[in-house]
Motif scaffolding. Structure first.
Motif, PDB file in Angstrom:
ATOM      1  N   UNK A 337       0.818  -1.215   0.000  1.00  0.00           N
ATOM      2  CA  UNK A 337       0.000   0.000   0.000  1.00  0.00           C
ATOM      3  C   UNK A 337       0.852   1.265   0.000  1.00  0.00           C
ATOM      4  N   UNK A 338       2.172   1.118  -0.058  1.00  0.00           N
ATOM      5  CA  UNK A 338       3.029   2.290  -0.063  1.00  0.00           C
ATOM      6  C   UNK A 338       2.790   3.106  -1.336  1.00  0.00           C
ATOM      7  N   UNK A 339       2.605   4.408  -1.191  1.00  0.00           N
ATOM      8  CA  UNK A 339       2.351   5.285  -2.313  1.00  0.00           C
ATOM      9  C   UNK A 339       0.905   5.398  -2.702  1.00  0.00           C
ATOM     10  N   UNK A 340       0.051   4.493  -2.235  1.00  0.00           N
ATOM     11  CA  UNK A 340      -1.374   4.551  -2.565  1.00  0.00           C
ATOM     12  C   UNK A 340      -2.186   5.277  -1.511  1.00  0.00           C
ATOM     13  N   UNK A 341      -1.794   5.121  -0.255  1.00  0.00           N
ATOM     14  CA  UNK A 341      -2.548   5.761   0.824  1.00  0.00           C
ATOM     15  C   UNK A 341      -1.606   6.073   1.967  1.00  0.00           C
ATOM     16  N   UNK A 342      -1.989   7.022   2.780  1.00  0.00           N
ATOM     17  CA  UNK A 342      -1.214   7.397   3.948  1.00  0.00           C
ATOM     18  C   UNK A 342      -1.538   6.466   5.108  1.00  0.00           C
ATOM     19  N   UNK A 343      -0.835   6.675   6.203  1.00  0.00           N
ATOM     20  CA  UNK A 343      -1.085   5.836   7.376  1.00  0.00           C
ATOM     21  C   UNK A 343      -2.488   6.065   7.921  1.00  0.00           C
ATOM     22  N   UNK A 344      -2.924   7.298   7.903  1.00  0.00           N
ATOM     23  CA  UNK A 344      -4.273   7.595   8.371  1.00  0.00           C
ATOM     24  C   UNK A 344      -5.321   6.924   7.476  1.00  0.00           C
ATOM     25  N   UNK A 345      -5.133   6.998   6.173  1.00  0.00           N
ATOM     26  CA  UNK A 345      -6.092   6.384   5.246  1.00  0.00           C
ATOM     27  C   UNK A 345      -6.092   4.855   5.370  1.00  0.00           C
ATOM     28  N   UNK A 346      -4.901   4.275   5.568  1.00  0.00           N
ATOM     29  CA  UNK A 346      -4.827   2.808   5.670  1.00  0.00           C
ATOM     30  C   UNK A 346      -5.557   2.307   6.918  1.00  0.00           C
ATOM     31  N   UNK A 347      -5.357   2.976   8.041  1.00  0.00           N
ATOM     32  CA  UNK A 347      -6.054   2.562   9.260  1.00  0.00           C
ATOM     33  C   UNK A 347      -7.549   2.824   9.172  1.00  0.00           C
ATOM     34  N   UNK A 350      -8.845  -0.218   7.400  1.00  0.00           N
ATOM     35  CA  UNK A 350      -8.935  -1.371   8.294  1.00  0.00           C
ATOM     36  C   UNK A 350     -10.133  -1.262   9.224  1.00  0.00           C
ATOM     37  N   UNK A 351     -10.486  -0.046   9.613  1.00  0.00           N
ATOM     38  CA  UNK A 351     -11.548   0.131  10.608  1.00  0.00           C
ATOM     39  C   UNK A 351     -12.935   0.113   9.981  1.00  0.00           C
ATOM     40  N   UNK A 352     -13.086   0.554   8.741  1.00  0.00           N
ATOM     41  CA  UNK A 352     -14.419   0.772   8.193  1.00  0.00           C
ATOM     42  C   UNK A 352     -14.744  -0.038   6.947  1.00  0.00           C
ATOM     43  N   UNK A 353     -13.757  -0.531   6.211  1.00  0.00           N
ATOM     44  CA  UNK A 353     -14.042  -1.250   4.974  1.00  0.00           C
ATOM     45  C   UNK A 353     -14.218  -2.749   5.239  1.00  0.00           C
TER      46      UNK A 353
END
Length: 501
Positions: A337-347, A350-353
């Protein structure tokens, strides 16, 4: 006897003894040969002492006297040690069903009175049907001594009568006697009523059968079955009925399931005894099969509901409320996921999708394997893990290079369910604990985990686990060019060593 305060039990307290039986020669033999090895001679002596508080040819309740009489008869010290020993012996009698101790408070004297209720020893037939007492006797004297005592006390039925048909020829009461119902004696009826109602009869506690009754089983059991005769004997075997109901409760069996299992071959021994090990094995197979079918039906129903919601186009249930992730529970973004989303977006993902979205990203080169989808669907629908917890589990498997097999996933899921992991925060704490445990284990085994090399090099000059070995440099040394004379001399030397020259 349960005494929490020793001041409430002393030789100065009064007592009464109640019994409704008299000891026969068979009872005396049962006490000396069966009960005495289990509880000891002192407890049996206490039983005889309490029994003799009433005349041998009478039943009822003895006179109220001080317990000093019992202490002197048993040669016990009137001290705390003597009281504790007396309580210990009464506890043994109570545990095997020969005594029941009751404490009553008498307002007139403002003190307690102890009532000792005696029970007759079990007959040999009843004793050897009691599993707990038989096992206790086996632990005390051994298996072969139990067999010898049973053969000594129980005389077997002759072989010629075991298979013979029987007919009841007994005459009932009203065929032989006639009562005079014309005369009504009110005084006699009142006296009999008072004597019967003065104290209700309290017998031994019987085995309480909870669950299926004998009438329920025999009503649904096939008449032409080979085990029909064995099942009919269950009417007079309360302990076997208790075992059957225990198995039914343990494996959540219905009445029809239990009747089908009792109809199986080998469930009953040739003598009619229930083979509990085989019954539990077959019940476990039925339980696992029903569990598997129930899980499959639940997953199929979920798929049908999803297809119906997609066809109807109404969007199904309202959209879930978006949940935020606190900074302390942030997980590192993996390389995919590097380059596709930030750490905030990745978490946030994980929490909502849903977990299927995360799997599609991981397996972006093709479709997600069906076996993995089936395993996670089972975890989602049958085990009840939430989507966010499954996403954290997928992150843990991918980052730590864990196996994606069904056994590996179910191992981690079982551990999470046992530790009551149900939220995103709990799942993050769980995978962090697992990572720390793995790193500590690797360090203990002498292997440096990834990223910990620099930390170890600067950790000090403590004791090393292994000696430092010299390393061979990967550099090719210059090879000297040999002359023709040197090669010829080496060839001759080799031939000489081989014996050819």
């Amino acid at each position: 006897m349960r005494i929490t305060n020793m001041l409430h039990f002393s030789e100065y307290h009064r007592f009464v003894v109640t019994r409704d039986f008299s000891l026969s020669s068979l009872d005396m033999k049962m006490l000396s040969t069966i009960y005495q090895p289990m509880i000891g001679a002192y407890a049996v002596s206490l039983f005889h002492t309490l029994f003799l508080q009433l005349p041998a040819d009478k039943v009822g309740t003895s006179l109220m006297e001080q317990q000093r009489k019992l202490f002197l008869a048993l040669e016990l010290e009137t001290s705390e040690s003597g009281r504790k020993f007396f309580i210990e012996q009464t506890s043994k009698l109570e545990a095997i069903g020969l005594l029941r101790t009751t404490r009553r408070f008498v307002e007139a004297s403002d003190d307690y009175v102890y009532e000792y209720t005696l029970f007759a020893p079990l007959s040999p037939n009843e004793f050897f049907k009691n599993q707990h007492l038989t096992l206790l006797l086996r632990d005390k004297v051994g298996k072969y001594m139990v067999f010898a005592l049973r053969d000594e006390l129980l005389l077997p039925e002759p072989d010629g009568l075991k298979e013979a048909n029987s007919e009841n020829l007994s005459v009932p009461f009203y065929e032989l006697f006639r009562l005079n119902s014309q005369v009504v004696d009110l005084e006699l009826e009142q006296a009999l009523f008072e004597s019967a109602a003065s104290k209700p009869s309290e017998g031994r506690p019987e085995v309480a059968i909870k669950g299926f009754q004998y009438s329920d089983i025999i009503m649904h059991f096939p008449r032409e079955s080979y085990n029909r005769s064995f099942v009919e004997r269950l009417k007079y075997e309360p302990e076997q009925m208790a075992q059957i109901n225990f198995v039914a409760k343990k494996y959540s069996l219905y009445l029809t399931d239990m009747c089908r299992l009792l109809d199986e071959e080998g469930v009953f021994a040739p003598d009619g005894a229930l083979v509990l090990e085989l019954l539990q094995h077959k019940a476990n197979l039925v339980f696992r099969q029903d569990k598997k079918r129930g899980e499959e039906r639940m997953r199929y129903r979920s798929k049908v509901e999803q297809v119906y919601a997609a066809d109807s186009g109404d969007g199904g249930a309202p959209a879930a409320v978006e949940k935020s992730v606190e900074m302390e529970y942030y997980l590192e973004v993996p390389d995919i996921f590097q380059g596709e989303c930030s750490q905030h977006q990745y978490n946030y993902i994980l929490r909502n999708e849903p977990y299927t979205y995360l799997l599609e990203k991981i397996f972006s080169k093709g479709t997600v394997p069906d076996g993995l989808l089936d395993t996670l669907a089972k975890v989602d629908l049958n085990y009840g893990l939430s989507e966010e917890v499954i996403n954290v589990l997928i992150h843990y498997l991918y980052v730590n290079k864990r196996s994606w097999s069904k056994a590996s996933i179910e191992f981690s899921v079982t551990d999470m369910l046992a530790k009551q992991v149900g939220t995103y925060e709990q799942a993050v704490d769980y995978i962090r604990e697992q990572t720390k445990y793995k790193e500590a284990k690797s360090t203990k085994n002498g292997r440096t985990p990834a990223g910990a090399g620099s930390a170890r090099s600067g950790a000090g000059r403590g004791k090393q686990q292994k000696p430092v070995l010299p390393m061979v440099d990967d550099q090719s040394a210059a090879v000297a060019v040999r002359t023709a004379e040197e090669r010829e001399a080496m060839r001759r030397r080799a031939q000489m060593l081989d014996g050819k020259m």
